[in-house]
Design a protein around this motif. Sequence first.
Motif, PDB file in Angstrom:
ATOM      1  N   GLY A  43       0.791  -1.228   0.056  1.00  0.00           N
ATOM      2  CA  GLY A  43       0.052  -0.003   0.027  1.00  0.00           C
ATOM      3  C   GLY A  43       0.830   1.240  -0.038  1.00  0.00           C
ATOM      4  O   GLY A  43       2.036   0.934   0.290  1.00  0.00           O
ATOM      5  N   PRO A  44       0.284   2.518  -0.408  1.00  0.00           N
ATOM      6  CA  PRO A  44       0.951   3.734  -0.264  1.00  0.00           C
ATOM      7  C   PRO A  44       1.557   4.080   0.992  1.00  0.00           C
ATOM      8  O   PRO A  44       0.664   3.800   1.935  1.00  0.00           O
ATOM      9  N   TYR A  45       2.355   4.988   0.874  1.00  0.00           N
ATOM     10  CA  TYR A  45       3.012   5.439   2.385  1.00  0.00           C
ATOM     11  C   TYR A  45       3.438   6.745   2.245  1.00  0.00           C
ATOM     12  O   TYR A  45       3.835   7.524   1.484  1.00  0.00           O
ATOM     13  N   ILE A  46       3.046   7.477   3.598  1.00  0.00           N
ATOM     14  CA  ILE A  46       3.566   8.876   3.771  1.00  0.00           C
ATOM     15  C   ILE A  46       5.049   8.710   4.527  1.00  0.00           C
ATOM     16  O   ILE A  46       5.014   8.327   5.869  1.00  0.00           O
ATOM     17  N   ILE A  47       6.224   9.320   4.364  1.00  0.00           N
ATOM     18  CA  ILE A  47       7.151   9.261   5.218  1.00  0.00           C
ATOM     19  C   ILE A  47       7.359  10.506   6.175  1.00  0.00           C
ATOM     20  O   ILE A  47       6.759  11.623   5.646  1.00  0.00           O
ATOM     21  N   ALA A  48       7.606  10.289   7.457  1.00  0.00           N
ATOM     22  CA  ALA A  48       7.510  11.453   8.401  1.00  0.00           C
ATOM     23  C   ALA A  48       8.749  11.338   9.008  1.00  0.00           C
ATOM     24  O   ALA A  48       8.834  10.812  10.028  1.00  0.00           O
ATOM     25  N   PRO A  49       9.728  12.061   8.616  1.00  0.00           N
ATOM     26  CA  PRO A  49      10.965  12.191   9.260  1.00  0.00           C
ATOM     27  C   PRO A  49      11.129  13.446  10.339  1.00  0.00           C
ATOM     28  O   PRO A  49      10.256  14.365  10.320  1.00  0.00           O
ATOM     29  N   ASN A  50      12.117  13.511  11.125  1.00  0.00           N
ATOM     30  CA  ASN A  50      12.530  14.563  12.070  1.00  0.00           C
ATOM     31  C   ASN A  50      13.076  15.601  10.950  1.00  0.00           C
ATOM     32  O   ASN A  50      13.437  15.346  10.007  1.00  0.00           O
ATOM     33  N   HIS A  51      13.026  17.011  11.343  1.00  0.00           N
ATOM     34  CA  HIS A  51      13.399  18.118  10.306  1.00  0.00           C
ATOM     35  C   HIS A  51      14.394  18.926  11.219  1.00  0.00           C
ATOM     36  O   HIS A  51      14.133  19.872  11.863  1.00  0.00           O
ATOM     37  N   CYS A  52      15.936  18.610  11.006  1.00  0.00           N
ATOM     38  CA  CYS A  52      16.713  19.450  11.619  1.00  0.00           C
ATOM     39  C   CYS A  52      17.853  20.346  10.604  1.00  0.00           C
ATOM     40  O   CYS A  52      18.789  20.766  11.284  1.00  0.00           O
ATOM     41  N   ASN A  53      17.537  20.183   9.433  1.00  0.00           N
ATOM     42  CA  ASN A  53      18.763  20.431   8.385  1.00  0.00           C
ATOM     43  C   ASN A  53      18.341  21.080   7.338  1.00  0.00           C
ATOM     44  O   ASN A  53      18.906  20.692   6.298  1.00  0.00           O
ATOM     45  N   THR A  54      17.177  21.741   7.187  1.00  0.00           N
ATOM     46  CA  THR A  54      16.712  22.331   5.973  1.00  0.00           C
ATOM     47  C   THR A  54      16.593  21.490   4.680  1.00  0.00           C
ATOM     48  O   THR A  54      16.003  20.328   4.790  1.00  0.00           O
ATOM     49  N   LEU A  55      17.004  22.036   3.561  1.00  0.00           N
ATOM     50  CA  LEU A  55      16.918  20.999   2.297  1.00  0.00           C
ATOM     51  C   LEU A  55      17.516  19.769   2.511  1.00  0.00           C
ATOM     52  O   LEU A  55      17.268  18.779   1.718  1.00  0.00           O
ATOM     53  N   MET A  56      18.668  19.822   3.085  1.00  0.00           N
ATOM     54  CA  MET A  56      19.257  18.523   3.067  1.00  0.00           C
ATOM     55  C   MET A  56      18.697  17.377   3.802  1.00  0.00           C
ATOM     56  O   MET A  56      18.857  16.188   3.180  1.00  0.00           O
ATOM     57  N   ASP A  57      17.592  17.862   4.668  1.00  0.00           N
ATOM     58  CA  ASP A  57      16.804  16.568   5.126  1.00  0.00           C
ATOM     59  C   ASP A  57      16.093  16.041   3.958  1.00  0.00           C
ATOM     60  O   ASP A  57      16.036  14.820   4.008  1.00  0.00           O
ATOM     61  N   ALA A  58      15.342  16.747   3.254  1.00  0.00           N
ATOM     62  CA  ALA A  58      14.504  16.229   1.910  1.00  0.00           C
ATOM     63  C   ALA A  58      15.503  15.353   1.079  1.00  0.00           C
ATOM     64  O   ALA A  58      15.251  14.321   0.333  1.00  0.00           O
ATOM     65  N   LEU A  59      16.799  16.006   0.735  1.00  0.00           N
ATOM     66  CA  LEU A  59      17.698  15.332  -0.055  1.00  0.00           C
ATOM     67  C   LEU A  59      18.221  13.883   0.475  1.00  0.00           C
ATOM     68  O   LEU A  59      18.470  12.919  -0.413  1.00  0.00           O
ATOM     69  N   VAL A  60      18.512  13.741   1.747  1.00  0.00           N
ATOM     70  CA  VAL A  60      19.020  12.466   2.127  1.00  0.00           C
ATOM     71  C   VAL A  60      17.564  11.435   2.161  1.00  0.00           C
ATOM     72  O   VAL A  60      17.983  10.373   2.034  1.00  0.00           O
ATOM     73  N   ILE A  61      16.595  12.034   2.396  1.00  0.00           N
ATOM     74  CA  ILE A  61      15.327  11.076   2.034  1.00  0.00           C
ATOM     75  C   ILE A  61      15.023  10.521   0.742  1.00  0.00           C
ATOM     76  O   ILE A  61      15.032   9.590   0.301  1.00  0.00           O
ATOM     77  N   ARG A 160      -9.498  -0.711  -0.409  1.00  0.00           N
ATOM     78  CA  ARG A 160      -8.922  -1.354  -1.554  1.00  0.00           C
ATOM     79  C   ARG A 160      -7.432  -1.874  -1.174  1.00  0.00           C
ATOM     80  O   ARG A 160      -6.827  -2.994  -1.628  1.00  0.00           O
ATOM     81  N   LYS A 161      -6.743  -0.883  -0.434  1.00  0.00           N
ATOM     82  CA  LYS A 161      -5.457  -1.039  -0.090  1.00  0.00           C
ATOM     83  C   LYS A 161      -5.214  -0.194   1.234  1.00  0.00           C
ATOM     84  O   LYS A 161      -5.736   0.812   1.275  1.00  0.00           O
ATOM     85  N   PRO A 162      -4.357  -0.502   2.084  1.00  0.00           N
ATOM     86  CA  PRO A 162      -4.045   0.171   3.238  1.00  0.00           C
ATOM     87  C   PRO A 162      -3.167   1.180   3.080  1.00  0.00           C
ATOM     88  O   PRO A 162      -2.222   1.419   2.098  1.00  0.00           O
ATOM     89  N   VAL A 163      -3.337   2.360   3.788  1.00  0.00           N
ATOM     90  CA  VAL A 163      -2.555   3.526   3.835  1.00  0.00           C
ATOM     91  C   VAL A 163      -1.720   3.655   5.213  1.00  0.00           C
ATOM     92  O   VAL A 163      -2.229   3.247   6.164  1.00  0.00           O
ATOM     93  N   TYR A 164      -0.379   3.777   4.975  1.00  0.00           N
ATOM     94  CA  TYR A 164       0.852   3.637   6.050  1.00  0.00           C
ATOM     95  C   TYR A 164       1.337   5.287   6.110  1.00  0.00           C
ATOM     96  O   TYR A 164       1.414   5.944   5.251  1.00  0.00           O
ATOM     97  N   ILE A 165       1.777   5.365   7.421  1.00  0.00           N
ATOM     98  CA  ILE A 165       2.576   6.567   7.692  1.00  0.00           C
ATOM     99  C   ILE A 165       3.905   5.788   8.504  1.00  0.00           C
ATOM    100  O   ILE A 165       3.879   5.037   9.119  1.00  0.00           O
ATOM    101  N   VAL A 166       5.138   6.159   7.642  1.00  0.00           N
ATOM    102  CA  VAL A 166       6.433   5.533   8.056  1.00  0.00           C
ATOM    103  C   VAL A 166       7.276   6.671   8.699  1.00  0.00           C
ATOM    104  O   VAL A 166       7.545   7.671   8.160  1.00  0.00           O
ATOM    105  N   PRO A 167       7.456   6.303  10.132  1.00  0.00           N
ATOM    106  CA  PRO A 167       8.484   7.164  10.715  1.00  0.00           C
ATOM    107  C   PRO A 167       9.813   7.231  10.255  1.00  0.00           C
ATOM    108  O   PRO A 167      10.380   6.029   9.927  1.00  0.00           O
ATOM    109  N   ALA A 168      10.550   8.487  10.261  1.00  0.00           N
ATOM    110  CA  ALA A 168      12.027   8.266   9.911  1.00  0.00           C
ATOM    111  C   ALA A 168      12.781   9.029  10.631  1.00  0.00           C
ATOM    112  O   ALA A 168      12.337  10.354  11.040  1.00  0.00           O
TER     113      ALA A 168
END
Length: 439
Positions: A43-61, A160-168
């Motif tokens: 099923g589809p998922y939403i990634i939920a990370p901590n946010h500590c270093n501006t755009l670099m956080d998105a880039l490493v994800i 039809r399909k489960p929805v997830y939230i993935v902690p990161a």
Amino acid sequence: MGKANIYEKNLGYDLLRPIVDWSTKHSFRKVEVRGTENLPTDGPYIIAPNHCNTLMDALVILRSGRCSTVFGARADMFNNKFIANIMYFLRILPMVRQRDGLRNVLKNTETQEIIVNTLENDVRFCIFPEGRHRPEKSLLPLGKGIFRAALAANARFGDRKPVYIVPAGIEYGDFFRYRSTSLVTFGKPINVTEFIKTLDVENEAQMMEPMRRELASRISELFTYIPDGEHLKEKWVLTKMLSIDSAEKPYGNFGTCLSESMKNNRELISGIGKACEEHPEEMEKILKDVAEFDKYRRKDGISIYSFRKHKDIPVIAGKSLAALLGLPYFVFSALVSLPMWTLETFLRSKIKDRAFRNTASFGVKLGLGIIWFLILAALMFCLTPWYVALGTLLLFVPSYSIFHDYLEGMRRFVSDIRITRCRKLRKRFASILKDYRSL
């Protein structure tokens, strides 16, 4: 690529993506990704990370997997139409926060529809639920946007399909130094479809709060987490002091597994938290001593890593030899990448928020790096034999990274020399650890 179909395949994006991922990887001395086995496949998922270093956080994800990812970012970044179009091309959607005003928050309805469409098409979405970055080993209260999106997706196709939230969890060796280390850890996902079935409520707001608590708990387990409160910075400095003092390897963490270091730090922080509960007065004094120690250490230009246990003469001799052997390539790197590091130095000096400075360094590496490579290639092949030009270009590719690594190595080398003259500082370091371990 328009906003409504932001998740669809795009040739320009697909061609740029490998270059961005390569630049992200080489913006760090060492990278690790853990827990990819926790990413759902049913099923589809939403990634939920901590946010500590501006755009670099998105880039490493983004670099953590080859699959397509759509991101959410602060809506005020989209105020300029030209910038907004670039953001949409990069698969980034505007997320309005409560602090932006109720009238603006209503605009999230359109964005939420796009997020649901993205998930329904099995493209993952990433949002930083804290709503803003903060370079601390802690976690801000989570916003409601991520839960609204997950509940809306579940309402549409959860049957039809489960929805997830993935902690990161995102962990950096240093928030502010370019070419540090990065660790991304994905945790056990929250099955939103099943989770809400366990709740004896029908109101959406009442569904969000249990999910908020659960997600915050899971994210905090995935990085070096220090609960918010007094002496946040001092507790982290004490953690590093304890870790450095007990380290077996005197030459830094080049061969150390980042996830193991994070695990070790979490154990030390747990011990510090317990000591604060059982000996509050003593720990108050120790943490104040830590603050004073860190203040004078920085003032004297001493790296925290210079306090490792080792024999001074062999280590300094080894680093002297390494510096001498690496000097020719450093000089070459400094010359050949002169336009890049000159612009980087200028940009970093103008950015007040230190957390954005690594983003500036990355931008120079990605943008100017490509342009300068093409210019250099044209000049070298026109002015020198082909084999000289080819050799120069091959040596140029890692030069920007080598330039930064050599400077960092020299900074620590000079620090190791300085510390031999700082007897009082070394005594203070030992005294603080002795006081803590005597509790």
